[in-house]
Structures are given as C-alpha cells and as structure tokens.
Design a protein around this motif. Structure first.
Motif, short mmCIF file in Angstrom:
data_model
loop_
_atom_site.label_atom_id
_atom_site.label_comp_id
_atom_site.label_asym_id
_atom_site.label_seq_id
_atom_site.Cartn_x
_atom_site.Cartn_y
_atom_site.Cartn_z
N ALA A 1 0.86 -1.18 0.00
CA ALA A 1 0.00 0.00 0.00
C ALA A 1 0.90 1.24 0.00
N ALA A 2 0.90 1.96 -1.11
CA ALA A 2 1.80 3.10 -1.29
C ALA A 2 1.09 4.40 -0.95
N ASP A 3 1.90 5.45 -0.74
CA ASP A 3 1.34 6.77 -0.46
C ASP A 3 0.53 7.29 -1.64
N PHE A 4 1.01 6.99 -2.86
CA PHE A 4 0.36 7.50 -4.08
C PHE A 4 0.65 6.52 -5.22
N VAL A 5 -0.38 6.20 -6.00
CA VAL A 5 -0.24 5.32 -7.17
C VAL A 5 -1.01 5.97 -8.31
N SER A 6 -0.39 6.05 -9.52
CA SER A 6 -1.08 6.69 -10.64
C SER A 6 -0.80 5.98 -11.95
N VAL A 7 -1.71 6.22 -12.89
CA VAL A 7 -1.55 5.72 -14.26
C VAL A 7 -2.06 6.80 -15.22
N ASP A 8 -1.29 7.06 -16.27
CA ASP A 8 -1.69 7.96 -17.36
C ASP A 8 -1.59 7.15 -18.64
N VAL A 9 -2.63 7.19 -19.46
CA VAL A 9 -2.62 6.48 -20.73
C VAL A 9 -2.94 7.46 -21.84
N ALA A 10 -2.02 7.57 -22.80
CA ALA A 10 -2.23 8.42 -23.97
C ALA A 10 -2.56 7.53 -25.16
N LEU A 11 -3.65 7.82 -25.84
CA LEU A 11 -3.93 7.19 -27.12
C LEU A 11 -3.21 8.05 -28.15
N GLN A 12 -2.33 7.43 -28.94
CA GLN A 12 -1.54 8.18 -29.91
C GLN A 12 -1.85 7.72 -31.33
N ARG A 13 -1.75 8.67 -32.26
CA ARG A 13 -1.98 8.39 -33.69
C ARG A 13 -0.70 8.68 -34.46
N TRP A 14 -0.33 7.77 -35.35
CA TRP A 14 0.84 7.94 -36.21
C TRP A 14 0.46 8.82 -37.38
N ASP A 15 1.17 9.95 -37.57
CA ASP A 15 0.83 10.87 -38.66
C ASP A 15 1.71 10.67 -39.89
N GLY A 16 2.53 9.62 -39.89
CA GLY A 16 3.42 9.35 -41.00
C GLY A 16 4.87 9.65 -40.67
N SER A 17 5.07 10.46 -39.60
CA SER A 17 6.45 10.76 -39.19
C SER A 17 6.64 10.77 -37.68
N ALA A 18 5.55 10.91 -36.92
CA ALA A 18 5.68 10.95 -35.45
C ALA A 18 4.35 10.52 -34.81
N TRP A 19 4.44 10.10 -33.56
CA TRP A 19 3.24 9.77 -32.79
C TRP A 19 2.70 11.04 -32.15
N ARG A 20 1.40 11.30 -32.32
CA ARG A 20 0.73 12.49 -31.77
C ARG A 20 -0.36 12.05 -30.80
N ASN A 21 -0.45 12.73 -29.66
CA ASN A 21 -1.47 12.38 -28.67
C ASN A 21 -2.86 12.76 -29.18
N GLU A 22 -3.78 11.82 -29.07
CA GLU A 22 -5.18 12.05 -29.44
C GLU A 22 -6.07 12.20 -28.21
#
Length: 162
Positions: free
Chosen positions: A86-107
């Motif tokens: 049992a920790a003081d703080f636990v977190s998760v962040d999930v980014a859905l990303q789209r490939w634009d042909g040259s880089a991953w961009r957050n959607e």
C-alpha cells in the motif's frame, strides 16, 4: 587522329545520367508507397513496443500495463499500475496516440490516481476516430512510497484502425 564528339553524343552524356537519377528517385517513391497496408493513410510506423524503462530495479512498483482493443466503431484503451505494498500514491496515465506518417501524436489522455492503495486502473472507449491511421497507447505509471518515487513507461505496438 583527333576525334570530336557530335552534339548529339554530348547531349546524351548529360541526359542519360539525369534520366537515371530521376528513375531511381521514382523507384524509391514507389517503394515507399508499397509499404502501406490496404486502407492505410500513412506509411507503417517503426516496429517497436514494450518497456521504455528497465523493470528489474523497482523497490515499490510491482507491475504495470496498458492495452488497446479495436472494434469497428471505437478503440478501447486501458492502463493499470500495481504497487508491491500500500503506497502513499499510485497513478496511471494512458495516452492514445496516432501515427501521422512521421511521429506519434497524442489524441486522448486518460488518468487516474489514488492514495494509500496498492493499485489503480483507468479505461475509456474512444469513438469518432479517423480510420486509416495507426494507433497505440503510451502509458506512464508511478508509485510514491516513503518519499521515493518510481516511474515506468510502456507502449503497445501501433495497430491500423480500418
């Protein structure tokens, strides 16, 4: 005996290398086009997935994952972080990303956190995404216990949403 090149021969000496360069350039463009999957609007992203940070050295971070599941009309994304205690703080962040042909961009970004717990998760179904692009998740997981912060990142492979 002196030989002189005709003007026609001189022109061929200039035109032929130019034609060769143009044909090689056109062939390289055609080759890039062939890398597209049917229905894809961009080239394939680089093949990479997995852990961004080393997993073996964590004292408090017990496990983490993210996932991406596609259906005909949506993409389901989820993430989970687990602490060894049992920790003081636990977190998760999930980014859905789209490939634009040259880089991953957050959607889309979804997050969740909790205190005095050993796990946290988050999930969401995302609608109205553009078909023909590659999508993946990039998740960041954090555990803070006794003043020590441990972070890890994970990403799924890119999948064509068609």
């Amino acid at each position: 005996m002196l030989m002189f090149k005709s003007k026609k021969t001189q022109k061929m000496n200039v035109v032929f290398p130019l034609m060769l360069i143009l044909s090689l350039f056109a062939a390289s463009l055609a080759g890039a086009e062939e890398q597209r999957e049917p229905g894809a609007l961009t080239s394939k992203p680089p093949e990479e997935s997995g852990f961004i940070t080393s997993f073996a050295t964590y004292q408090y971070l017990g496990g983490f994952k993210s996932e991406l599941t596609m259906s005909a009309s949506s993409i389901y994304i989820a993430g989970h972080t687990e602490a060894k205690l049992a920790a003081d703080f636990v977190s998760v962040d999930v980014a859905l990303q789209r490939w634009d042909g040259s880089a991953w961009r957050n959607e889309r970004l979804i997050s969740n956190s909790t205190t005095h717990s050993n796990n946290v998760e988050t999930s969401q179904t995302v609608y109205n995404l553009t078909k023909g692009y590659y999508y993946r998740t990039l998740s960041t997981h954090m555990v803070r216990s006794n003043g020590t912060v441990e972070k890890a990142s994970y990403y799924t492979p890119g999948y064509l949403y068609n």
